[in-house]
Design a protein around this motif. Sequence first.
Motif, PDB file in Angstrom:
ATOM      1  N   LYS A 240       5.183  10.352   3.073  1.00  0.00           N
ATOM      2  CA  LYS A 240       4.724   9.256   2.214  1.00  0.00           C
ATOM      3  C   LYS A 240       5.692   8.070   2.319  1.00  0.00           C
ATOM      4  O   LYS A 240       6.900   8.252   2.457  1.00  0.00           O
TER       5      LYS A 240
ATOM      6  N   SER B 135       2.078   9.445   6.270  1.00  0.00           N
ATOM      7  CA  SER B 135       2.014   9.785   7.693  1.00  0.00           C
ATOM      8  C   SER B 135       1.893  11.291   7.831  1.00  0.00           C
ATOM      9  O   SER B 135       2.460  12.052   7.047  1.00  0.00           O
TER      10      SER B 135
ATOM     11  N   GLU C 275       0.848  -1.194   0.000  1.00  0.00           N
ATOM     12  CA  GLU C 275       0.000   0.000   0.000  1.00  0.00           C
ATOM     13  C   GLU C 275       0.885   1.247   0.000  1.00  0.00           C
ATOM     14  O   GLU C 275       2.030   1.225   0.444  1.00  0.00           O
TER      15      GLU C 275
ATOM     16  N   HIS D  72      -0.311  -1.815  12.579  1.00  0.00           N
ATOM     17  CA  HIS D  72      -1.195  -1.980  11.414  1.00  0.00           C
ATOM     18  C   HIS D  72      -2.016  -3.249  11.512  1.00  0.00           C
ATOM     19  O   HIS D  72      -1.478  -4.305  11.761  1.00  0.00           O
TER      20      HIS D  72
ATOM     21  N   MET E 258      -1.812   7.747   9.898  1.00  0.00           N
ATOM     22  CA  MET E 258      -1.340   7.145   8.657  1.00  0.00           C
ATOM     23  C   MET E 258      -2.523   6.938   7.733  1.00  0.00           C
ATOM     24  O   MET E 258      -3.513   6.330   8.101  1.00  0.00           O
ATOM     25  N   GLN E 259      -2.387   7.500   6.546  1.00  0.00           N
ATOM     26  CA  GLN E 259      -3.480   7.455   5.578  1.00  0.00           C
ATOM     27  C   GLN E 259      -3.090   6.544   4.422  1.00  0.00           C
ATOM     28  O   GLN E 259      -1.953   6.579   3.958  1.00  0.00           O
ATOM     29  N   HIS E 260      -4.032   5.746   3.973  1.00  0.00           N
ATOM     30  CA  HIS E 260      -3.817   4.887   2.809  1.00  0.00           C
ATOM     31  C   HIS E 260      -4.198   5.686   1.560  1.00  0.00           C
ATOM     32  O   HIS E 260      -5.355   6.068   1.399  1.00  0.00           O
TER      33      HIS E 260
ATOM     34  N   HIS F  22       5.207   0.545  12.623  1.00  0.00           N
ATOM     35  CA  HIS F  22       4.096   0.066  11.805  1.00  0.00           C
ATOM     36  C   HIS F  22       3.521  -1.239  12.330  1.00  0.00           C
ATOM     37  O   HIS F  22       2.672  -1.838  11.713  1.00  0.00           O
TER      38      HIS F  22
ATOM     39  N   HIS G 171       1.187   4.795   1.619  1.00  0.00           N
ATOM     40  CA  HIS G 171       0.695   5.468   2.825  1.00  0.00           C
ATOM     41  C   HIS G 171       1.276   6.865   2.941  1.00  0.00           C
ATOM     42  O   HIS G 171       2.300   7.173   2.335  1.00  0.00           O
TER      43      HIS G 171
END
Length: 166
Positions: free
Chosen positions: A116, A85, A81, A166, A94-96, A163, A83
Amino acid sequence: MKALYAAPLLAPILALALAACSPAKAPVPPTYDVAGVKVAGPYSRPAAQGGNGAGFFSLTNGNTGPDILFSVESPIADHVEIHESSVEGGMMKMQHLERGVPLRAGETVEFKPGGKHLMFIGLKQALKPGDKIPATFVLEHAGRVPVELTVQGGAPKGAGMDHSAH
Ligand SMILES: [Cu+2]
């Protein structure tokens, strides 16, 4: 005549020997340049099998039109993915980035700790310093760009890069 030729030859041999003795430097990840897209210095961090790994690099669109990094594929993880931050109200989030990362013509986007990054979800193998991770960047226009990320030693410094949650 033999002696005359021997002397000039010694200097380069000596230089080579000295170079071989100089202290080893950490390998610098190479720059990949495919179809006008540059991926410079791609690296990762040590991580455990079954966990998640991260990927960092700088990505340049050297072409005259815009492009989009849609996705990244790698055989070493269940999936990869993209991501980003960021800090919101003192909290690291943290965004996908499910739509990928747009790149204007000539633009360079940094993927770095705290910003990123790639996330290798569900590692099929442990990542150890010196390992090379094969990955393919999929772009709208440039197409498929194969790279290798070098796993560099040392624990990541700074908040928000754990991480494991997650
Ligand atoms: Cu992440």
